[in-house]
Design a protein around this motif. Structure first.
Motif, short mmCIF file in Angstrom:
data_model
loop_
_atom_site.label_atom_id
_atom_site.label_comp_id
_atom_site.label_asym_id
_atom_site.label_seq_id
_atom_site.Cartn_x
_atom_site.Cartn_y
_atom_site.Cartn_z
N ALA A 1 0.74 -1.05 0.07
CA ALA A 1 -0.06 0.06 0.11
C ALA A 1 0.83 1.25 0.13
CB ALA A 1 -1.09 0.03 1.12
N ASP A 2 0.39 2.28 -0.56
CA ASP A 2 1.09 3.61 -0.71
C ASP A 2 2.38 3.55 -1.19
OD1 ASP A 2 -1.17 4.91 0.47
OD2 ASP A 2 -0.48 3.81 2.21
N SER A 3 2.72 2.68 -2.16
CA SER A 3 4.13 2.59 -2.71
C SER A 3 3.74 2.21 -4.06
CB SER A 3 4.88 1.46 -2.09
OG SER A 3 5.68 0.89 -2.61
N PRO A 4 4.84 2.68 -5.00
CA PRO A 4 4.67 1.82 -6.53
C PRO A 4 5.22 0.51 -6.51
CG PRO A 4 6.52 3.56 -6.16
CD PRO A 4 5.80 3.54 -4.91
N ASP B 1 -3.20 -3.91 -7.69
CA ASP B 1 -4.02 -3.87 -8.92
C ASP B 1 -5.55 -3.65 -8.42
OD1 ASP B 1 -2.08 -4.55 -10.47
OD2 ASP B 1 -2.04 -6.68 -9.96
N SER B 2 -5.88 -2.84 -7.37
CA SER B 2 -6.99 -2.55 -6.94
C SER B 2 -7.05 -1.21 -6.42
CB SER B 2 -7.72 -3.63 -6.02
OG SER B 2 -8.97 -2.95 -5.07
N PRO B 3 -8.05 -0.14 -6.51
CA PRO B 3 -8.18 0.84 -5.80
C PRO B 3 -8.39 0.54 -4.35
CG PRO B 3 -10.11 0.83 -7.12
CD PRO B 3 -9.08 -0.44 -7.48
N ALA B 4 -8.09 1.52 -3.49
CA ALA B 4 -8.17 1.08 -1.85
C ALA B 4 -9.59 0.69 -1.81
CB ALA B 4 -7.94 2.41 -1.05
#
Lengths: 140, 140
Positions: free
Chosen positions: A72-75, B73-76
């Motif tokens: 999360a929150d990282s490329p 590969d999914s939005p939050a």
DNA sequence: CTAACTTTTTGACAAAGTCCAAAACTAGGT
DNA sequence: ACCTAGTTTTGGACTTTGTCAAAAAGTTAG
């Protein structure tokens, strides 16, 4: 990564300078982002297009030559070390990422009995915390 | 979520129509994305700005009233159910997300001994697989 | 060496969020 | 009930990470 060129041939992939350079960069910089890798490859080849980096990373990932992790929150980040079911430890504030051997022996967490009729193929574990450097920074 | 309004007051947050509606929407639609929630709230209020949805979701997440999950590969996605250390099971092809009680009793995976000097505060587990509907689709 | 097929490059585009300033609203004190 | 101070909400521009598509260049088999 023993021999990048042999690895490509084994997977029936044409050998190109870009692929070799990206593969070496992933090897040298575990958990690097596409951007980090682009910079590293540019140091070696002088230049590479952004799209090529993505092309190469995608094809290598599909072939199972490298692994993509997406905290999360990282490329997305990439790594060389595959097939040993290890997990990751990520710093919430700077994103520093370290490998963690599966804590309780062999894939203990994977034993989720099939829930809701899903066919489960992987258990991904991410440990979240604060790295030493960021702990120090926060205290000051 | 017993009483959205009381929940907001308990956390010293001014009560607004947008916050109440978003909170109810999260409650009604576990694992919904910001987009899903926007649609749901629009059904209730007629309209809401994209920014407000993000504002509300962010503040509620910071206060620990809801939880944000960010699978690759999914939005939050957001959920109501907090504080019980449950994990998630995600379909690789359609993104369908289900809750999974911690497989081996109480937070077994959390016992990563402090590695590399990190201060670990959470172990996140995501089970990846294929949901029944997508299994059927693939076979046909 | 040539031909067929892939890759690489360039530039436009897309999704998911954030930043900022102005307008609207909430809550508390009179 | 009414102001006032401080938050929220809004709208619009912008950022980041990544993909799409078509033309140019490179790779490999024969």
């Amino acid at each position: 990564m023993r021999d990048p060129e042999a690895t490509l041939r084994q997977h029936a992939l044409p050998v190109t300078a870009q692929r070799l350079a990206v593969l070496r960069a992933v090897s040298r910089h575990p958990h690097a982002t596409a951007d980090d890798l682009t910079a590293s490859v540019c140091g070696e080849l002088g230049t590479i297009s952004r799209q090529s980096v993505y092309n190469v990373l995608n094809v290598l990932t599909e072939k199972g030559i490298i692994r993509r992790i997406q905290p999360a929150d990282s490329p997305a980040r990439y790594e060389d070390r595959i097939g040993d079911n290890h997990h990751h430890l990520v710093c919430r504030s700077c994103g520093r990422t370290e490998d963690v051997c599966c804590a309780v022996g062999e894939a203990p967490c994977l034993k989720a009995h099939s829930h809701h009729g899903f066919k489960i193929d992987e258990a991904e574990v991410i440990y979240w915390g604060t790295c030493p450097a960021c702990q120090k920074k926060k205290r000051s």
